[in-house]
Design a protein around this motif. Structure first.
Motif, mmCIF file in Angstrom:
data_model
loop_
_atom_site.group_PDB
_atom_site.id
_atom_site.type_symbol
_atom_site.label_atom_id
_atom_site.label_comp_id
_atom_site.label_asym_id
_atom_site.label_seq_id
_atom_site.Cartn_x
_atom_site.Cartn_y
_atom_site.Cartn_z
ATOM 1 N N UNK A 167 0.920 -0.944 -0.069
ATOM 2 C CA UNK A 167 -0.317 0.140 0.182
ATOM 3 C C UNK A 167 1.218 1.213 0.013
ATOM 4 N N UNK A 168 0.563 2.098 -1.012
ATOM 5 C CA UNK A 168 1.278 3.227 -0.990
ATOM 6 C C UNK A 168 2.681 3.487 -1.467
ATOM 7 N N UNK A 169 2.761 2.666 -2.218
ATOM 8 C CA UNK A 169 4.059 2.257 -2.553
ATOM 9 C C UNK A 169 4.061 1.785 -4.181
ATOM 10 N N UNK A 170 5.100 2.015 -5.091
ATOM 11 C CA UNK A 170 4.819 0.351 -6.187
ATOM 12 C C UNK A 170 5.742 -0.390 -5.677
ATOM 13 N N UNK A 171 5.854 -1.313 -4.760
ATOM 14 C CA UNK A 171 6.962 -1.869 -4.218
ATOM 15 C C UNK A 171 6.144 -2.978 -4.569
ATOM 16 N N UNK A 172 6.443 -4.331 -5.129
ATOM 17 C CA UNK A 172 5.789 -5.088 -5.226
ATOM 18 C C UNK A 172 7.032 -6.636 -4.607
ATOM 19 N N UNK A 173 6.570 -7.030 -3.813
ATOM 20 C CA UNK A 173 6.673 -8.704 -2.815
ATOM 21 C C UNK A 173 6.028 -9.371 -2.776
ATOM 22 N N UNK A 174 7.372 -10.794 -2.818
ATOM 23 C CA UNK A 174 7.127 -12.203 -2.971
ATOM 24 C C UNK A 174 6.550 -12.587 -1.022
ATOM 25 N N UNK A 175 5.055 -13.733 -0.900
ATOM 26 C CA UNK A 175 4.962 -13.308 0.060
ATOM 27 C C UNK A 175 4.693 -14.863 0.697
ATOM 28 N N UNK A 176 4.700 -15.806 0.832
ATOM 29 C CA UNK A 176 4.073 -17.111 0.767
ATOM 30 C C UNK A 176 2.739 -16.618 1.656
ATOM 31 N N UNK A 177 1.891 -18.153 1.560
ATOM 32 C CA UNK A 177 0.356 -17.381 1.377
ATOM 33 C C UNK A 177 -0.152 -17.606 3.286
ATOM 34 N N UNK A 178 1.112 -18.417 4.107
ATOM 35 C CA UNK A 178 1.368 -18.686 5.333
ATOM 36 C C UNK A 178 1.366 -16.450 6.522
ATOM 37 N N UNK A 179 2.213 -15.482 5.699
ATOM 38 C CA UNK A 179 2.696 -14.590 6.091
ATOM 39 C C UNK A 179 1.096 -13.255 5.371
ATOM 40 N N UNK A 180 0.093 -13.948 5.043
ATOM 41 C CA UNK A 180 -1.054 -13.212 4.822
ATOM 42 C C UNK A 180 -2.119 -13.371 5.639
ATOM 43 N N UNK A 181 -3.035 -12.154 5.528
ATOM 44 C CA UNK A 181 -4.286 -12.221 6.647
ATOM 45 C C UNK A 181 -5.246 -11.497 5.470
ATOM 46 N N UNK A 182 -6.552 -12.073 5.333
ATOM 47 C CA UNK A 182 -7.624 -10.973 4.657
ATOM 48 C C UNK A 182 -7.804 -9.131 5.760
ATOM 49 N N UNK A 183 -7.800 -8.054 4.843
ATOM 50 C CA UNK A 183 -8.095 -7.001 5.531
ATOM 51 C C UNK A 183 -9.669 -7.115 5.052
ATOM 52 N N UNK A 184 -10.014 -6.706 6.793
ATOM 53 C CA UNK A 184 -11.421 -6.142 6.204
ATOM 54 C C UNK A 184 -11.990 -5.287 5.738
ATOM 55 N N UNK A 185 -11.360 -4.417 4.976
ATOM 56 C CA UNK A 185 -11.412 -3.743 3.698
ATOM 57 C C UNK A 185 -11.590 -3.855 1.930
ATOM 58 N N UNK A 186 -12.469 -2.969 1.492
ATOM 59 C CA UNK A 186 -11.827 -3.484 0.162
ATOM 60 C C UNK A 186 -11.133 -2.121 -0.420
ATOM 61 N N UNK A 187 -10.213 -1.461 0.119
ATOM 62 C CA UNK A 187 -10.269 -0.204 -0.342
ATOM 63 C C UNK A 187 -9.988 0.643 0.648
ATOM 64 N N UNK A 188 -8.235 1.127 0.388
ATOM 65 C CA UNK A 188 -7.851 2.400 0.918
ATOM 66 C C UNK A 188 -8.325 3.510 1.372
ATOM 67 N N UNK A 189 -8.443 4.322 2.892
ATOM 68 C CA UNK A 189 -8.911 5.246 3.510
ATOM 69 C C UNK A 189 -8.544 6.635 1.578
ATOM 70 N N UNK A 190 -9.090 7.122 1.974
ATOM 71 C CA UNK A 190 -8.427 8.598 1.236
ATOM 72 C C UNK A 190 -8.069 9.468 1.843
#
Length: 61
Positions: free
Chosen positions: A38-61
């Motif tokens: 978020x907030x950058x153009x950096x793309x990282x490769x992450x294993x699924x164990x390190x991910x968690x669903x975010x409760x929202x579907x958009x960034x706050x403005x």
């Protein structure tokens, strides 16, 4: 758990604390995900164990 492209997620550190938020770009053949931070153009490769669903579907403005 699988994540669709465009899903907002938290990227967690190894100890389980949240490092940052991001958005799924795509799933790699090895099962890891490309996540755009978020907030950058950096793309990282992450294993699924390190991910968690975010409760929202958009960034706050």
């Amino acid at each position: 758990m699988t994540y669709a492209k465009g899903t907002y997620v938290f990227i967690k550190r190894g100890d389980g604390s949240v490092l940052t938020a991001g958005r799924i770009q795509r799933c790699r053949p090895d099962g890891r995900y490309k996540v755009r931070k978020a907030g950058s153009n950096q793309v990282v490769t992450v294993p699924p164990a390190r991910l968690e669903r975010h409760p929202q579907n958009g960034w706050g403005q």
